[in-house]
Motif scaffolding. Structure first.
Motif, PDB file in Angstrom:
ATOM      1  N   GLY A 196       0.803  -1.214   0.000  1.00 36.06           N
ATOM      2  CA  GLY A 196       0.000   0.000   0.000  1.00 36.06           C
ATOM      3  C   GLY A 196       0.834   1.262   0.000  1.00 36.06           C
ATOM      4  O   GLY A 196       0.295   2.365   0.162  1.00 36.06           O
ATOM      5  N   LYS A 197       2.140   1.119  -0.200  1.00 40.33           N
ATOM      6  CA  LYS A 197       3.047   2.255  -0.106  1.00 40.33           C
ATOM      7  C   LYS A 197       2.712   3.345  -1.117  1.00 40.33           C
ATOM      8  O   LYS A 197       2.726   4.548  -0.781  1.00 40.33           O
ATOM      9  CB  LYS A 197       4.484   1.772  -0.307  1.00 40.33           C
ATOM     10  CG  LYS A 197       5.527   2.884  -0.221  1.00 40.33           C
ATOM     11  CD  LYS A 197       6.928   2.318  -0.414  1.00 40.33           C
ATOM     12  CE  LYS A 197       7.972   3.427  -0.348  1.00 40.33           C
ATOM     13  NZ  LYS A 197       9.343   2.883  -0.534  1.00 40.33           N
ATOM     14  N   VAL A 198       2.392   2.951  -2.348  1.00 44.32           N
ATOM     15  CA  VAL A 198       2.172   3.935  -3.405  1.00 44.32           C
ATOM     16  C   VAL A 198       0.929   4.773  -3.124  1.00 44.32           C
ATOM     17  O   VAL A 198       0.964   6.008  -3.129  1.00 44.32           O
ATOM     18  CB  VAL A 198       2.051   3.246  -4.777  1.00 44.32           C
ATOM     19  CG1 VAL A 198       1.713   4.273  -5.860  1.00 44.32           C
ATOM     20  CG2 VAL A 198       3.351   2.529  -5.122  1.00 44.32           C
ATOM     21  N   VAL A 199      -0.193   4.105  -2.885  1.00 47.49           N
ATOM     22  CA  VAL A 199      -1.442   4.837  -2.698  1.00 47.49           C
ATOM     23  C   VAL A 199      -1.452   5.593  -1.374  1.00 47.49           C
ATOM     24  O   VAL A 199      -2.011   6.700  -1.288  1.00 47.49           O
ATOM     25  CB  VAL A 199      -2.656   3.878  -2.801  1.00 47.49           C
ATOM     26  CG1 VAL A 199      -2.719   2.929  -1.611  1.00 47.49           C
ATOM     27  CG2 VAL A 199      -3.951   4.657  -2.946  1.00 47.49           C
ATOM     28  N   MET A 200      -0.819   5.043  -0.347  1.00 46.73           N
ATOM     29  CA  MET A 200      -0.776   5.742   0.933  1.00 46.73           C
ATOM     30  C   MET A 200       0.116   6.971   0.865  1.00 46.73           C
ATOM     31  O   MET A 200      -0.035   7.911   1.652  1.00 46.73           O
ATOM     32  CB  MET A 200      -0.289   4.800   2.037  1.00 46.73           C
ATOM     33  CG  MET A 200      -1.211   3.613   2.287  1.00 46.73           C
ATOM     34  SD  MET A 200      -2.937   4.070   2.589  1.00 46.73           S
ATOM     35  CE  MET A 200      -2.762   4.865   4.187  1.00 46.73           C
ATOM     36  N   ASN A 226      -3.620   9.857 -11.519  1.00 41.49           N
ATOM     37  CA  ASN A 226      -3.559   8.408 -11.729  1.00 41.49           C
ATOM     38  C   ASN A 226      -2.189   7.960 -12.211  1.00 41.49           C
ATOM     39  O   ASN A 226      -1.764   6.835 -11.928  1.00 41.49           O
ATOM     40  CB  ASN A 226      -4.636   7.990 -12.735  1.00 41.49           C
ATOM     41  CG  ASN A 226      -4.838   6.489 -12.780  1.00 41.49           C
ATOM     42  OD1 ASN A 226      -4.996   5.845 -11.743  1.00 41.49           O
ATOM     43  ND2 ASN A 226      -4.809   5.926 -13.969  1.00 41.49           N
ATOM     44  N   THR A 227      -1.485   8.820 -12.947  1.00 39.46           N
ATOM     45  CA  THR A 227      -0.141   8.481 -13.413  1.00 39.46           C
ATOM     46  C   THR A 227       0.792   8.188 -12.239  1.00 39.46           C
ATOM     47  O   THR A 227       1.676   7.324 -12.325  1.00 39.46           O
ATOM     48  CB  THR A 227       0.434   9.636 -14.264  1.00 39.46           C
ATOM     49  OG1 THR A 227      -0.406   9.841 -15.390  1.00 39.46           O
ATOM     50  CG2 THR A 227       1.841   9.313 -14.738  1.00 39.46           C
ATOM     51  N   LYS A 228       0.588   8.876 -11.134  1.00 39.40           N
ATOM     52  CA  LYS A 228       1.406   8.636  -9.946  1.00 39.40           C
ATOM     53  C   LYS A 228       1.153   7.242  -9.373  1.00 39.40           C
ATOM     54  O   LYS A 228       2.055   6.646  -8.767  1.00 39.40           O
ATOM     55  CB  LYS A 228       1.113   9.696  -8.883  1.00 39.40           C
ATOM     56  CG  LYS A 228       1.413  11.122  -9.327  1.00 39.40           C
ATOM     57  CD  LYS A 228       1.060  12.121  -8.223  1.00 39.40           C
ATOM     58  CE  LYS A 228       1.317  13.551  -8.677  1.00 39.40           C
ATOM     59  NZ  LYS A 228       0.969  14.534  -7.614  1.00 39.40           N
ATOM     60  N   LEU A 229      -0.062   6.737  -9.556  1.00 38.20           N
ATOM     61  CA  LEU A 229      -0.395   5.399  -9.070  1.00 38.20           C
ATOM     62  C   LEU A 229       0.106   4.315 -10.018  1.00 38.20           C
ATOM     63  O   LEU A 229       0.516   3.237  -9.580  1.00 38.20           O
ATOM     64  CB  LEU A 229      -1.915   5.265  -8.918  1.00 38.20           C
ATOM     65  CG  LEU A 229      -2.584   6.160  -7.874  1.00 38.20           C
ATOM     66  CD1 LEU A 229      -4.099   6.008  -7.938  1.00 38.20           C
ATOM     67  CD2 LEU A 229      -2.084   5.810  -6.475  1.00 38.20           C
ATOM     68  N   LEU A 230       0.092   4.613 -11.316  1.00 37.85           N
ATOM     69  CA  LEU A 230       0.476   3.601 -12.299  1.00 37.85           C
ATOM     70  C   LEU A 230       1.985   3.472 -12.454  1.00 37.85           C
ATOM     71  O   LEU A 230       2.490   2.367 -12.691  1.00 37.85           O
ATOM     72  CB  LEU A 230      -0.140   3.940 -13.666  1.00 37.85           C
ATOM     73  CG  LEU A 230      -1.656   3.922 -13.775  1.00 37.85           C
ATOM     74  CD1 LEU A 230      -2.080   4.274 -15.197  1.00 37.85           C
ATOM     75  CD2 LEU A 230      -2.217   2.560 -13.376  1.00 37.85           C
ATOM     76  N   GLY A 234      10.774   3.641  -9.179  1.00 36.74           N
ATOM     77  CA  GLY A 234      11.500   2.621  -8.437  1.00 36.74           C
ATOM     78  C   GLY A 234      10.669   1.476  -7.899  1.00 36.74           C
ATOM     79  O   GLY A 234      11.186   0.615  -7.186  1.00 36.74           O
ATOM     80  N   ILE A 235       9.380   1.435  -8.250  1.00 39.04           N
ATOM     81  CA  ILE A 235       8.520   0.346  -7.761  1.00 39.04           C
ATOM     82  C   ILE A 235       7.980  -0.418  -8.955  1.00 39.04           C
ATOM     83  O   ILE A 235       7.219   0.140  -9.765  1.00 39.04           O
ATOM     84  CB  ILE A 235       7.362   0.883  -6.898  1.00 39.04           C
ATOM     85  CG1 ILE A 235       7.915   1.671  -5.709  1.00 39.04           C
ATOM     86  CG2 ILE A 235       6.469  -0.262  -6.406  1.00 39.04           C
ATOM     87  CD1 ILE A 235       6.851   2.266  -4.812  1.00 39.04           C
TER      88      ILE A 235
END
Length: 351
Positions: A196-200, A226-230, A234-235
């Motif tokens: 959950g690191k990305v969305v949190m 949404n681009t930040k989530l996709l 580095g992930i």
């Protein structure tokens, strides 16, 4: 596909609409069944609760109890309560009975006789008509008993007898919907990156802007967040968020994933099975071969999709269209996912 092509496809998906004709339940109408219908051409990616305030205002004069709140509203189709946390386009694909559109860029199998999917709308954005009196005009449904009539999807609006067995309460109205949407986004992000690191790490303001973009049906604004989530730096991408829906008119298949029942009883109207599993973007960790929709559907539902390349028994429908099994799943998810980040695929049996 190139990035411009992917963006163009995403834009067409966001332009998709469905026509609705909504009537007040006869048992709640002052004049029994004589209230005017509410007609609207609405984006496929929006949600039922976002309509309820307007519906309540339109039908207030016809309600036996006009003091009932908008949050008490719910829609049904042929006595099936429609899940308010499903996008309207997904509800259309599941229940409207309309035949799916077909891809024009290559060969596809004979159209199925079973019609559990939708025809995507042509108009962009949202068009609304409040009609005074009478039914909407409809084209001749034809003589075939399998033919489903054209025209808007006819739904019934209720403000009483909430179906608690099927639907969670909508109080307070918009807060509950926003929370449900954000929970879906979090689930998709966790599947996509394994944590959950990305969305949190998105932040309150970005999270709020994402929901506002969905409410306003603003693709440009939506993509900025949404681009930040996709594509977080580095992930790596681990899995594709995918849900496959099996209406009860489809025989129960043997699957490699456990189906998640969406209704409490197999005999309940509109019962669904939802199949999920962790689907990686490539065929194996060491493989460069991309996962396609066909390989994913074969893994999830080998009985219904015995071939990875050609549909034999069933068709995958997304946004009202039959999707070629050769579609690369990662690309499809990037542009074809609903606003919550999931590919919501409806299975249609071939006749």
């Amino acid at each position: 596909m190139s990035s411009p092509d992917l963006l163009q496809l995403q834009q067409k998906i966001w332009q998709g609409t469905v026509p609705l004709e909504i009537r007040l339940s006869a048992s709640e109408c002052r004049t029994y069944d004589q209230s005017d219908p509410y007609l609207i051409q609405i984006p496929r990616l929006t949600y039922v609760p976002l309509l309820l305030t307007r519906l309540h205002a339109f039908f207030t004069s016809s309600l036996i109890d006009p003091s009932v709140p908008a949050s008490a509203g719910w829609l049904s189709y042929e006595d099936v309560p429609l899940k308010w946390h499903y996008p309207i386009g997904l509800l259309w694909d599941l229940y409207s009975g309309r035949e799916a559109a077909y891809y024009s860029g290559g060969r596809l199998p004979k159209k199925p006789k079973a019609k559990r999917s939708a025809i995507p709308g042509d108009a962009a954005g949202e068009e609304e008509v409040e009609k005074s009196g009478g039914d909407s005009e409809e084209s001749d449904p034809g003589s075939s008993e399998n033919k489903v009539e054209d025209g808007p999807w006819k739904l019934v609006l209720h403000f009483t007898e909430w179906p608690a067995e099927y639907l969670a309460r909508l109080e307070p109205l918009e807060t509950v919907l926003e929370d449900a949407f954000k929970n879906g986004v979090k689930e998709a992000s966790f599947i996509r990156h394994g944590s959950g690191k990305v969305v949190m790490g998105l932040g309150y303001e970005d999270s709020k802007q994402l929901w506002e973009a969905v409410k306003e049906h603003d693709l440009s604004r939506y993509n900025k967040i949404n681009t930040k989530l996709l594509s977080p730096r580095g992930i790596p991408l681990r899995h594709i968020p995918l849900k496959v829906y099996l209406p009860t008119n489809i025989p129960s298949p043997s699957t490699t994933a456990d189906p998640i029942p969406e209704e409490p009883s197999m005999a309940s109207p509109g019962h669904l099975k939802v199949v999920q599993s962790l689907i990686p973007p490539t065929l194996s960790p060491s493989s460069r071969h991309p996962q396609t929709l066909g390989t994913a559907m074969h893994e999830l539902l080998p009985t219904l999709f015995p071939s990875r390349r050609s549909p034999i028994l069933a068709l995958p429908v997304l946004h009202g269209a039959v999707v070629p099994l050769a579609a690369v799943l990662e690309e499809l998810a990037r542009v074809g996912a609903y606003a919550d980040g999931f590919l919501h695929i409806v299975v249609v049996m071939m006749g």
